[in-house]
Write a protein that holds these residues in place. Structure first.
Motif, short mmCIF file in Angstrom:
data_model
loop_
_atom_site.label_atom_id
_atom_site.label_comp_id
_atom_site.label_asym_id
_atom_site.label_seq_id
_atom_site.Cartn_x
_atom_site.Cartn_y
_atom_site.Cartn_z
N LYS A 29 -17.56 11.17 -1.25
CA LYS A 29 -16.76 9.82 -0.76
C LYS A 29 -17.51 8.70 -0.49
CE LYS A 29 -13.09 8.67 2.40
NZ LYS A 29 -12.20 8.95 3.54
N ALA A 30 -18.71 8.72 0.42
CA ALA A 30 -19.65 7.99 0.57
C ALA A 30 -19.93 7.33 -0.47
CB ALA A 30 -20.51 8.51 1.66
N VAL A 31 -20.60 8.09 -1.61
CA VAL A 31 -20.94 7.43 -2.96
C VAL A 31 -20.07 6.51 -3.68
CG1 VAL A 31 -22.21 8.12 -5.20
CG2 VAL A 31 -22.96 9.10 -3.04
N LYS A 32 -19.08 7.16 -3.72
CA LYS A 32 -17.70 6.52 -4.59
C LYS A 32 -17.58 5.07 -3.66
CE LYS A 32 -13.12 7.23 -6.18
NZ LYS A 32 -12.01 8.21 -6.23
N ASN A 33 -17.71 4.97 -2.41
CA ASN A 33 -17.27 4.03 -1.76
C ASN A 33 -18.33 2.82 -1.65
OD1 ASN A 33 -14.45 4.56 -1.05
ND2 ASN A 33 -15.35 5.72 0.87
N GLY A 34 -19.57 3.14 -2.38
CA GLY A 34 -20.52 2.37 -2.59
C GLY A 34 -21.49 2.35 -1.16
N GLU A 35 -21.31 3.33 -0.44
CA GLU A 35 -22.26 3.50 0.83
C GLU A 35 -23.72 4.15 0.41
OE1 GLU A 35 -20.23 5.72 4.00
OE2 GLU A 35 -18.25 4.62 3.46
N ARG A 36 -24.56 3.86 1.24
CA ARG A 36 -25.91 4.31 0.98
C ARG A 36 -25.85 5.79 1.42
NH1 ARG A 36 -30.61 5.29 3.92
NH2 ARG A 36 -32.66 4.74 2.79
N ALA A 37 -26.40 6.51 0.58
CA ALA A 37 -26.21 8.25 0.81
C ALA A 37 -27.70 8.72 0.25
CB ALA A 37 -25.09 8.75 0.38
N ILE A 38 -28.09 9.86 1.03
CA ILE A 38 -29.32 10.56 0.52
C ILE A 38 -29.27 11.74 0.40
CG2 ILE A 38 -31.94 10.85 1.40
CD1 ILE A 38 -31.89 8.43 2.82
N LYS A 39 -29.61 12.32 -0.72
CA LYS A 39 -29.76 13.89 -1.00
C LYS A 39 -31.14 14.15 -1.13
CE LYS A 39 -26.35 15.63 -3.54
NZ LYS A 39 -25.45 16.20 -4.54
N GLN A 40 -31.54 15.06 -0.44
CA GLN A 40 -33.01 15.63 -0.43
C GLN A 40 -33.11 16.77 -1.44
OE1 GLN A 40 -33.79 17.28 3.43
NE2 GLN A 40 -34.31 15.25 4.26
N ARG A 41 -34.32 16.56 -2.42
CA ARG A 41 -34.54 17.65 -3.33
C ARG A 41 -35.99 18.07 -3.29
NH1 ARG A 41 -30.27 19.65 -5.91
NH2 ARG A 41 -28.79 18.17 -6.89
N PHE A 42 -36.10 19.22 -3.34
CA PHE A 42 -37.63 19.75 -3.20
C PHE A 42 -38.16 20.33 -4.68
CE2 PHE A 42 -35.85 20.10 0.99
CZ PHE A 42 -37.12 19.97 2.04
N GLY A 43 -39.26 20.17 -4.78
CA GLY A 43 -40.04 20.38 -6.14
C GLY A 43 -41.41 21.02 -5.77
N VAL A 44 -41.96 21.33 -6.86
CA VAL A 44 -43.50 22.07 -6.75
C VAL A 44 -44.19 21.11 -7.78
CG1 VAL A 44 -44.65 24.11 -7.41
CG2 VAL A 44 -42.28 24.51 -6.44
N ASP A 45 -45.28 20.85 -7.33
CA ASP A 45 -46.28 20.12 -7.95
C ASP A 45 -47.07 21.22 -8.80
OD1 ASP A 45 -48.46 18.76 -9.04
OD2 ASP A 45 -48.74 17.39 -7.28
N GLU A 46 -46.83 21.26 -10.32
CA GLU A 46 -47.47 22.23 -11.01
C GLU A 46 -49.00 21.92 -11.26
OE1 GLU A 46 -46.71 21.50 -15.64
OE2 GLU A 46 -44.71 20.87 -14.67
N ASP A 47 -49.37 20.74 -10.88
CA ASP A 47 -50.69 20.54 -10.98
C ASP A 47 -51.44 21.42 -9.74
OD1 ASP A 47 -50.67 19.22 -13.29
OD2 ASP A 47 -50.56 17.21 -12.17
N VAL A 48 -50.75 21.43 -8.93
CA VAL A 48 -51.18 22.03 -7.65
C VAL A 48 -51.03 23.53 -7.59
CG1 VAL A 48 -51.31 22.15 -4.99
CG2 VAL A 48 -51.20 19.98 -6.22
N CYS A 49 -49.76 23.86 -7.97
CA CYS A 49 -49.64 25.42 -7.99
C CYS A 49 -50.39 26.29 -8.80
CB CYS A 49 -47.95 25.44 -8.44
SG CYS A 49 -47.42 27.28 -8.40
N THR A 50 -50.87 27.50 -8.29
CA THR A 50 -51.69 28.23 -8.95
C THR A 50 -51.17 29.40 -9.55
OG1 THR A 50 -51.80 29.65 -6.85
CG2 THR A 50 -53.55 27.87 -7.04
N GLY A 51 -49.75 29.36 -9.53
CA GLY A 51 -48.93 30.49 -10.17
C GLY A 51 -49.19 32.05 -9.45
N ASP A 52 -49.38 32.16 -8.10
CA ASP A 52 -49.52 33.43 -7.60
C ASP A 52 -48.28 33.80 -7.16
OD1 ASP A 52 -49.03 31.66 -5.44
OD2 ASP A 52 -50.64 32.56 -4.08
N HIS A 53 -47.39 33.07 -7.14
CA HIS A 53 -45.72 33.23 -6.86
C HIS A 53 -45.79 34.05 -5.52
CE1 HIS A 53 -45.77 33.79 -11.41
NE2 HIS A 53 -45.94 32.65 -11.16
#
Length: 716
Positions: free
Chosen positions: A602-626
């Motif tokens: 509703k906030a986005v539709k009304n033009g209000e500033r709204a933040i959604k957080q996303r997380f990620g993994v830097d594949e250059d840093v990740c060693t793949g040990d899981h």
């Protein structure tokens, strides 16, 4: 906040005489209660009848107009005890709960209720659930009906039959002064259809009238000698009255030809699946007309001996279709046949599985086996339509079982309970494994990978009680978990109170996610939301201190894995006597998303500033040990291949189902794993300042990337 709102559907509960109701089975049952003049309704949520409680909660205005009292009971025992209002007064009452999980809890009250007998109609709506999808042991409510001599209805799963079962259930209860159980399976609860409605009826005798004119009858109080007289009434008065009513009202049904060498007796709830099986075999059409005689028991207790004998007389063999085990009905029918010297052979368990969910495919196999043995010519009309058995026998389909991994149930994405068990795993790495007792609820998923924590489950709210035997001198303490729903249901007295009273040296973790989440997100005493109709915001910490607990810690953000780990370690190493209680609180992510997403959109539709957080993994840093996955298990945390020739294993990756809880990064930090996790803030409707900052960041990052590329050596 329930997982589903029925605010719009409940308007159909106002339909009047001769109108057509279209909808779901649960709603039809609610409408039937109102048409029957019910005075009060209660219950405790649990699949498959959770939505019945949700419908009733959303229908408060309709109930108030009719003068019907409704409340969400603290437990199934509390719900069953409500029916005592029908013992002395001509009040119709109904309660509901989940299968034997609830009936076990309610059994003490039900025993006394069935002994006293009732004046007004008393209906117990039980949601039965069989098969591998069920969350409870495969037991049957039928045993309680026989034990306490309460009548059991099992109607055909269509709306007219279920509505009729509710209405006649009240009448049967009043005609025989006995509580009646209405059993509905998960398919019946969610089946869709239509029926012609009647006008809603206000109670003929109200709760206010009962309070103004109190009554008591010593013969209905369960004390000797009245209790012995009540037992004689069960056998000599109530039972014959019930049989008479069932026969006169023809509650059980006959379908198919009147004569035949073989026949099938079935529970009413099995009717739809059996008809589908007969269609597969070419022995029924799409309208349900069967070529084999059927005797449908819409009342499965008591059995009507005369009807059973009449149906079986002159037949070579009869198949008993009875879902669940043991085979109570098969044994009872066998007794009737032997006592009356009827020579029809009775088949049942053996040709059909001993237990489990009787799907159409299962019944197709069983009926086919029965007919092969006793009426093979009937199978000449078999339909070429492939059944599920035929599909599963395909070698290509079977091969998938070796390739596709099993996907057992687990914590939802962003679940606040996941970091609790990640912290417990970190503590065990330092202090070693511990005896852990689990409980009923979402937190029970901790017994599965990647956590593999917990050894026993004894009942709702009984996690700490099941650790009682380990209250002995030892270098290690027992650990137990229970949820906030279980805490208020049974755990405060039976588990925490028991631990305090016996000065148990165990660690108790109360998983507080603000709702009864596993049953659909209903409010409970400690829910944080303001509820106009219920008392919420009652502190678990205050409750446990109120019964004498001394060592109590409150954690308000379970995603803080480091704090969670340190608090668990403190509890496990403390020398203070008595139980160590940790209340770990964070809102259920499913309910949070249901609450927050509409506001965000509703906030986005009304033009209000709204933040959604996303997380990620830097594949250059990740060693793949899981290692992050072994301590998280979040469904949004996966792997992907990398083009880096120096990495043999795929790197971690976070997909778009991520809800931004931050658990993966918290776990990584608490376990000192790696710095590859990052957080990105997605800004909707950014301001000028946001755009300016973004341009500066892009310029700086672009400059650094170009400089790094320029310095990278070129190999020839």
């Amino acid at each position: 906040m329930a997982e589903r709102s029925f605010a719009s559907e409940v308007e159909d509960l106002r339909l009047g005489e001769g109108e057509v109701f279209r909808g779901e089975g649960i709603l039809a049952i609610t409408k039937a209660l109102l048409q029957s003049g019910v005075a009060y309704v209660g219950g405790y949520q649990g699949s498959p009848i959770s939505h019945l409680m949700d419908v009733l909660a959303d229908a408060k205005d309709v109930l108030d107009e009719l003068g019907v009292h409704f409340e969400s009971s603290a437990s199934e025992a509390a719900a069953a005890a409500m029916l005592s209002a029908s013992v002395m007064y001509p009040l119709r009452g109904a309660v509901t709960w989940k299968s034997t999980a609830g009936t076990n809890v309610a059994s003490d009250a039900l025993t006394n209720l069935s002994s006293s007998g009732v004046n007004g109609g008393a209906l117990i709506i039980v949601g039965e659930d069989f098969g591998e999808g069920s969350s409870i042991p495969q037991e049957r409510t039928h045993a309680f009906a026989m034990k306490s001599q309460m009548w059991m209805l099992d109607p055909r799963p269509n709306l007219p039959s279920m509505v009729d079962a509710v209405e006649t259930g009240f009448e049967l209860s009043e005609a025989s002064n006995t509580p009646v159980i209405l059993q509905v399976r998960i398919r019946a609860c969610h089946v869709h259809g239509q029926f012609t409605t009647k006008a809603n009826r206000p109670p003929r005798y109200t709760m206010q009238e009962a309070l103004q004119n109190p009554q008591r009858d010593l013969n209905r109080i369960v004390l000797p000698p009245a209790s012995y007289l009540q037992d004689k009434q069960k056998l000599n008065e109530r039972w014959p009255a019930a049989v008479k009513f069932i026969k006169e009202r023809r509650l059980n049904e006959w379908f198919g030809p009147e004569e035949g060498e073989v026949g099938i007796i079935l529970q009413g709830g099995m009717y739809n699946s059996l008809i589908r099986a007969l269609q597969y075999l070419g022995l029924a059409d799409v309208y349900g007309d069967s070529k084999i005689p059927l005797y449908v028991m819409n009342v499965t207790y008591p059995l009507i001996d005369d009807e059973v004998a009449k149906f079986c007389a002159g037949k070579r063999a009869v198949l008993m279709v009875e879902e669940g085990h043991p085979e109570y009905l098969e044994q009872a029918v066998n007794t009737i046949l032997r006592r009356r010297d009827i020579n029809a052979r009775l088949e049942g368990k053996g040709m059909l599985p001993l237990g489990g969910d009787y799907t159409a495919d299962v019944l197709t196999k069983g009926v086919e086996t029965f007919l092969e043995a006793h009426a093979k010519p009937l199978l000449g009309n078999r339909s070429p339509m492939p059944t599920a058995a035929g599909v599963l026998s395909n070698p290509k389909v079977k091969a998938l079982a070796d390739v596709v991994p099993q996907r057992p149930a687990g914590f939802c994405t962003g679940c606040p309970e996941r970091p609790i068990f990640a912290a417990m795993k970190l503590v065990e790495q330092e202090l070693g494994p511990h005896q852990i007792s689990s409980d009923i609820g979402c937190h029970l998923f901790s017994i599965l990978p990647p956590f593999n924590l917990g050894g026993t489950t004894m009942g709702y709210g009984l996690g700490p009680a099941s650790a009682s035997a380990f209250n002995v001198a030892s270098k290690k303490k027992a650990v137990s978990f229970l949820g906030d729903g279980g805490f208020w249901h049974n755990g405060l007295s039976s588990s925490v109170g028991n631990a305090v009273f016996n000065k148990q040296d165990q660690v108790i973790v109360v998983v507080d996610n603000y709702y009864s989440s596993a049953t659909g997100g209903q409010d409970i005493l400690s829910s944080r939301a303001e509820n106009e109709r219920r008392s919420t915001n009652n502190s678990i910490v205050t409750a446990v201190k109120g019964i004498g607990a001394k060592w109590v810690r409150q954690i308000d953000r379970t995603y803080d894995v480091g704090k969670m780990r340190d608090t668990l370690k403190e509890a496990l190493t403390s020398n203070e006597p008595g139980p160590k209680i940790i209340v770990a609180s964070s809102e259920c992510m499913l309910n949070k998303q249901r609450r927050v997403k509409p506001l965000f959109d509703k906030a986005v539709k009304n033009g209000e500033r709204a933040i959604k957080q996303r997380f990620g993994v830097d594949e250059d840093v990740c060693t793949g040990d899981h290692a992050c996955m072994r301590l998280s298990g979040c469904p949004s945390l996966s792997v992907k291949h990398t083009n880096d020739p120096l990495k043999d294993d795929p790197v971690a990756a976070i997909d778009q189902t991520c809800v931004g809880c931050g658990n993966c990064g918290e776990v990584a930090e608490a376990a000192v794993l790696c710095p590859s996790f990052y957080r990105a803030d997605v800004i909707n409707n950014p301001t000028r300042w946001d755009r300016s900052v973004a341009r500066v960041r892009e310029a700086v990052i672009g400059f650094l990337q170009r400089r790094r590329e320029a310095r990278r050596p070129v190999f020839i």
